[in-house]
Structures are given as C-alpha cells and as structure tokens.
Write an enzyme that holds these catalytic residues in place. Structure first.
Site, PDB file in Angstrom:
ATOM      1  N   GLU A   4      34.571   9.399  45.282  1.00  0.00           N
ATOM      2  CA  GLU A   4      35.717  10.040  45.923  1.00  0.00           C
ATOM      3  C   GLU A   4      35.321  11.446  46.359  1.00  0.00           C
ATOM      4  O   GLU A   4      34.718  12.200  45.601  1.00  0.00           O
ATOM      5  CB  GLU A   4      36.897  10.086  44.949  1.00  0.00           C
ATOM      6  N   TYR A 122      36.246  19.906  34.923  1.00  0.00           N
ATOM      7  CA  TYR A 122      36.836  19.130  36.021  1.00  0.00           C
ATOM      8  C   TYR A 122      38.172  19.729  36.460  1.00  0.00           C
ATOM      9  O   TYR A 122      38.505  19.713  37.646  1.00  0.00           O
ATOM     10  CB  TYR A 122      37.027  17.674  35.596  1.00  0.00           C
ATOM     11  N   VAL A 171       7.726   8.297  37.790  1.00  0.00           N
ATOM     12  CA  VAL A 171       7.242   9.463  37.062  1.00  0.00           C
ATOM     13  C   VAL A 171       7.484   9.234  35.573  1.00  0.00           C
ATOM     14  O   VAL A 171       8.604   8.925  35.168  1.00  0.00           O
ATOM     15  CB  VAL A 171       7.946  10.750  37.531  1.00  0.00           C
ATOM     16  N   SER A 213      20.245   9.314  34.506  1.00  0.00           N
ATOM     17  CA  SER A 213      21.003   8.811  35.657  1.00  0.00           C
ATOM     18  C   SER A 213      22.055   7.830  35.182  1.00  0.00           C
ATOM     19  O   SER A 213      21.766   6.932  34.384  1.00  0.00           O
ATOM     20  CB  SER A 213      20.070   8.114  36.645  1.00  0.00           C
TER      21      SER A 213
END
Length: 280
Positions: A4, A122, A171, A213
C-alpha cells in the site's frame, strides 16, 4: 507482492519521476501513477464486513476518550520509556476491540504480541491516514502489479545505464575492518553457480547489504491448499547471523527470525465473480 502506498512516499516518488515509462515514450512512471489515481481514486465503501457479508455502516474508528488518551501518550513517550512493552501490555483490552485496531492490524500486519515501539513508529509515519482509514481513502495504486509498474521500469533503466544484475549468486559472508571506530567492508564472499568466489573491496566502494528479508522464505499456496511454512533459515538471514557474530553493531537477527510462529505472514487474494461480494 503488493504494498500500500500513499502520497508521502517522498523518496519513492522522487525516484520514479526520473524513471521513464515502459508503456508511453516521453513520460515518467510517476506521471502514470498520478494519472490513474486522479482518474480513479481509491475509496472503499467499507473496511469491515460481518454477518456473512453485511457491510458495517460505522465509518468511525470506534475510539473512546480513554483510547485517544492512550494513543496520545504513546506518541509522546520515548522508545526508552516503552522498552519491550507489547501492544496488548500497553493498551486497555477494549482498544483491541475497536475498528481502528482492526484497520491497523490489517494494513500493517500488527499482532497484539508485537512491540508497541514499532506501533509508535508507524503512528508517527502514517497518522495523517487515520481520517480515511475506514474507507482505505488516500491509498495509491499502480496500473498493473507492482513488479511490472515499479520494479521492471527501474530495472530496465539501470540495465540501459550499464548496471549488471548478477543472478544465481549468493553472498554468504563479509569481511570487515573496524579500525579507528569505523566499519569498512574489505571483502565479499559469495557462491556463483555454487562455486565460491571472493570480491575484494576498498574504502572507495559502496556495499549495500540486505540483512534479513520478510520474503526470503516465502512459499505459494494453491486454490485449495494454504502456503506451507518454510522454517529453514534463508540466505539473507544466514548472512545477517554470520556478520552479527563479528560485531555487536550488526544487531540481533534472532529477534526477527527466531520466532517464526509469531512473525509469519499469510496473505491471500479473493477473486469473486457473479457473487454478492462482487456487487458490494
């Protein structure tokens, strides 16, 4: 995946103003995004449905004066004062029954056991969206999926300028020099097509590292089965664990990847045709 977006993604919009469209020559990606959102602004009839499809007519956030005080105090508090407090430890139980909390957790993937410090961050970043949160107002979107509308144009522009995208390469470690209180990468260790390789770097090189991630271990479900949880430690997380063991300034990756059942995220999309949901 989709994200979003809203009008104060300043850095992204500045970047896309310089990225040429891959659809119309002479235009930027930013101009395309602005045009489609001006022509068809995003605004939902409702965000919450109950009783098997009856829209909730209440467009307020369902906040009492007590909840407003709690939110105000949260914004005024420092992160040091909040410490490791969780959302459910900070707020009164009734706040977790409000429409705002329902909107908030659905937009930003918050759970009651998450850090209230993160919620405060946030809040500071997206407070201006609260008035339209019940209708998803002021959320911006792209014409196509975000890979084709955002990532691909940037990738093609960089390739045209000589940037090399080296795939099938992972990596696995970095060497550092911590002399005189500075941190400098001196070598990059990688696997290229499964074969080990080392790239020596200097103080004049810029090295950007993804340390973890949220999509590293993602899996895909089907029309009949949910996605299975991949509990292996993926490449980005292993790299972070490896460099974190070398110096405390690289943080503690286990805080983020050590509690899979409390941090995993399941996302799904409903395709509805010829149904009451499609007519709402």
């Amino acid at each position: 995946g989709g994200r979003e977006m809203e009008e104060h993604y300043e850095c992204l919009w500045d970047l896309l103003s310089e990225v040429p469209s891959i659809i119309t020559e002479g235009r930027s990606v930013l101009e395309e995004i602005r045009e489609i959102n001006m022509a068809d602004p995003n605004e939902a009839t409702t965000r919450i449905m109950s009783n098997c499809g009856v829209p909730d007519a209440n467009t307020s956030l369902g906040l009492s004066h007590k909840h407003v005080r709690e939110l105000t105090q949260l914004l005024l508090a420092t992160e040091e004062e909040l410490g490791t407090t969780t959302v459910e430890e900070y707020f009164s139980p009734s706040y977790l029954e409000t429409d705002m909390w329902c909107y908030w957790r659905s937009m930003f993937a918050f759970e009651t056991w998450h850090s209230v410090v993160e919620m405060r961050r946030y809040m500071n970043r997206f407070m201006h969206l609260l008035p339209g949160m019940s209708r998803l107002k002021d959320i911006l979107f792209t014409k196509y999926n975000q890979y084709e509308s955002l990532v691909l144009p940037v990738q093609l522009m960089l390739k045209a300028q000589g940037v090399v995208f080296d795939t099938k390469t992972q990596v696995v470690d970095l060497d550092f020099d911590f002399t005189d209180g500075t941190t400098t990468v001196t070598a990059i260790h990688l696997l290229r097509d499964g074969e080990p390789e080392t790239i020596n770097t200097t103080v004049d090189d810029l090295v950007f590292v993804t340390n973890g991630s949220m999509t590293e271990n993602s899996t895909v479900g089907s029309m009949t089965e949910p996605a299975l949880t991949n509990r292996e430690v993926g490449g980005c997380w292993r790299l972070w664990q490896t460099i974190a063991a070398k110096h405390p300034e690289f943080g503690r990756p286990e805080v983020f990847c050590g509690h899979i059942d409390k941090s995993k995220w399941l996302s799904f999309t409903i395709t509805a045709t010829d149904s009451p949901m499609a007519e709402l």
